[in-house]
Design an enzyme around this catalytic site. Structure first.
Site, PDB file in Angstrom:
ATOM      1  N   LYS A 115     -26.088 -14.189 -85.761  1.00  0.00           N
ATOM      2  CA  LYS A 115     -26.729 -12.940 -85.334  1.00  0.00           C
ATOM      3  C   LYS A 115     -25.731 -12.187 -84.481  1.00  0.00           C
ATOM      4  CE  LYS A 115     -30.897 -10.944 -85.457  1.00  0.00           C
ATOM      5  NZ  LYS A 115     -31.974 -11.203 -86.425  1.00  0.00           N
ATOM      6  N   ASP A 155     -30.855  -5.073 -88.329  1.00  0.00           N
ATOM      7  CA  ASP A 155     -31.907  -5.648 -87.492  1.00  0.00           C
ATOM      8  C   ASP A 155     -32.436  -4.470 -86.652  1.00  0.00           C
ATOM      9  OD1 ASP A 155     -33.001  -8.483 -86.720  1.00  0.00           O
ATOM     10  OD2 ASP A 155     -32.724  -7.512 -84.800  1.00  0.00           O
TER      11      ASP A 155
HETATM   12  N1  GLU Z   1     -32.291  -9.094 -89.359  1.00  0.00           N
HETATM   13  C1  GLU Z   1     -33.089  -9.698 -90.393  1.00  0.00           C
HETATM   14  C2  GLU Z   1     -33.704 -10.998 -89.900  1.00  0.00           C
HETATM   15  O1  GLU Z   1     -33.859 -11.200 -88.724  1.00  0.00           O
HETATM   16  C3  GLU Z   1     -32.333  -9.813 -91.708  1.00  0.00           C
HETATM   17  C4  GLU Z   1     -31.118 -10.692 -91.697  1.00  0.00           C
HETATM   18  C5  GLU Z   1     -30.304 -10.628 -92.964  1.00  0.00           C
HETATM   19  O2  GLU Z   1     -30.709  -9.988 -93.916  1.00  0.00           O
HETATM   20  O3  GLU Z   1     -29.236 -11.245 -92.970  1.00  0.00           O
HETATM   21  O4  GLU Z   1     -34.103 -11.831 -90.663  1.00  0.00           O
END
Ligand code: GLU
Length: 426
Positions: A115, A155
């Site tokens: 992340k 996100d």
């Molecule tokens: N930010 C989204 C999540 O928390 C998507 C993450 C992604 O697609 O890699 O799942």
């Protein structure tokens, strides 16, 4: 539970991370996970902090702090979104990266967890400033990301345009187009059909399945949605399309209520010009706090973490909670809700739709062969329902709540893979 005490590990004490750790420890106990594997699962593999100097519109330079946490790569390249929010810090990003690790494992994807984020209020930036920030941040984390290494995505506070700038910056620095470095891109530059609405759609597929398991139907059910960003607005739309009555929604400024159901397609048009849901015709205002306490068949918290904790868990009147956001319900609150008969479908299942379609996007980019939306939604449904069903079976067999059950399924897959790969050097 062990508490990291050393100052050097202060970033491992964020409530979101401690919550995740507690679930992991309980899950490990439930499935009798190998002790050494558990030790390794409790720490992020790599935490990167970068300073991001940005030329502002008035020609001054502001230096922001950006993060990328690479939590675990046993199952494949790191994968997870990038958050722009004033509350972002290393601790939060560690917690979110841990959640991605277990979500990707539970969804059966060939990904580890990561992340990223920048501590910034994106609503205060002009488009040019946001672009400058995104490009410099991408360049700073550039050595650590790549289609085979770590694949960011949107996100909170970031979107397809942000991913387009990231993809372009990374490609410019590589000397050739590298669409597979990020997902959630616009379709024109290698994005996938269905990605924008995927998290909301996945949450609705999960809700339909949960209703089915309870002998009920989403059709005709009353639904409340906190957060009207990408996840909340699409969850509202797809629930509405399936005949649910969406009686209340909210955003950062507050919520709106209509006991007969809000017209969601009209509301989506309304926010295109008005930005916020307030003053939407045929609705009454309601605060975010009161919205969470409304009586309804399903509550979807789709905004930020820790909105339901011990201060309001006893007062929740919803029959079911579908976690569209990451970490909206704390463990302590989950225990209270479970005791009160509220069925909580945790984030690692309920909001997995986003990363599942991100996976499809990455596969399509690698193959340079693109699928139609029907194919994508069909495959999304089968993956997310499988994750729900595996967790439901675990919950029934072990007599635990769905958060613990989902985590147990996720830890089990990681344990097998970690034992097979072994420890380097040994
Ligand atoms: N930010 C989204 C999540 O928390 C998507 C993450 C992604 O697609 O890699 O799942």
């Amino acid at each position: 539970m062990s508490m990291p005490s050393e100052k050097a590990e202060a970033h491992l004490s964020h409530p979101l991370f401690l919550n995740a750790l507690q679930s992991v420890e309980q899950a490990a106990e439930l499935i009798k996970c190998d002790e050494n594997v558990l030790e390794r699962l409790k720490k992020p593999k790599r935490c990167i902090a970068v300073s991001v100097p940005v030329r502002m519109d008035d020609y001054s330079v502001k230096v922001f702090t950006g993060y990328r946490v690479q939590y675990n790569s046993t199952l494949g390249p790191y994968k997870g979104g990038i958050r722009y929010h004033q509350g972002v810090d290393m601790g939060e990003v560690v917690g979110l990266a841990a959640l991605m690790t277990f979500k990707n494992s539970l969804m059966g994807l060939p990904y580890g967890g990561g992340k990223g984020g920048i501590c910034v209020d994106p609503t205060k930036l002009s488009r040019t400033e946001k672009q400058n920030l995104t490009r410099r941040y991408t360049s700073e984390i550039g050595p650590f990301i790549g289609p085979a290494k770590d694949i960011p995505a949107p996100d909170v506070g970031t979107d397809a345009q942000t991913m387009a700038w990231m993809m372009d910056t990374y490609s410019q620095e590589s000397g050739y187009a590298q669409p597979g470095v990020v997902t959630g891109k616009p379709v024109e530059i290698g994005g996938s059909l269905g990605r924008v609405g995927a998290t909301g759609l996945g949450a609705v597929y999960v809700a339909e399945r949960a209703f089915e398991r309870k002998g009920k139907s989403l059709k005709g059910a009353t639904v409340v949605i906190q957060g009207f960003g990408n996840v909340g607005s699409h969850a509202a739309l797809y629930a509405h399309e399936r005949g649910a009555k969406v009686i209340a929604v909210s955003d950062v400024k507050g919520g709106i209520f209509n006991g007969d159901g809000l017209n969601i397609p009209e509301l989506m048009d309304y926010i295109k010009t008005n930005k916020f849901v307030e003053n939407f015709p045929k609705s009454k205002p309601i605060s975010n706090e009161d919205l969470l306490l409304l009586g309804c068949d399903a509550l979807f918290p789709c905004a930020l973490e820790n909105v339901i904790d011990t201060h309001n868990a006893e007062k929740i009147k919803a029959k079911m909670i579908i976690e569209g956001a990451n970490g909206p319900v704390t463990n302590a609150a989950t225990t209270i809700l479970h005791k009160n008969g509220v069925f909580v479908v945790p984030d690692v299942i309920a909001n997995g739709g986003g990363v599942v379609v991100s996976y499809f996007e990455w596969v399509q980019d690698i193959m340079s062969f693109f699928w139609d939306e029907e194919e994508i939604n069909k495959r999304l449904k089968s993956i997310i329902i499988k994750a729900f069903d595996q967790s439901y079976t675990m919950a029934t067999e072990k007599n635990v709540d769905m958060r613990l059950a989902g985590m147990a399924v996720a830890v089990q897959r990681l344990e097998k893979a970690m034992l097979l790969r072994g420890l380097y050097p040994r």
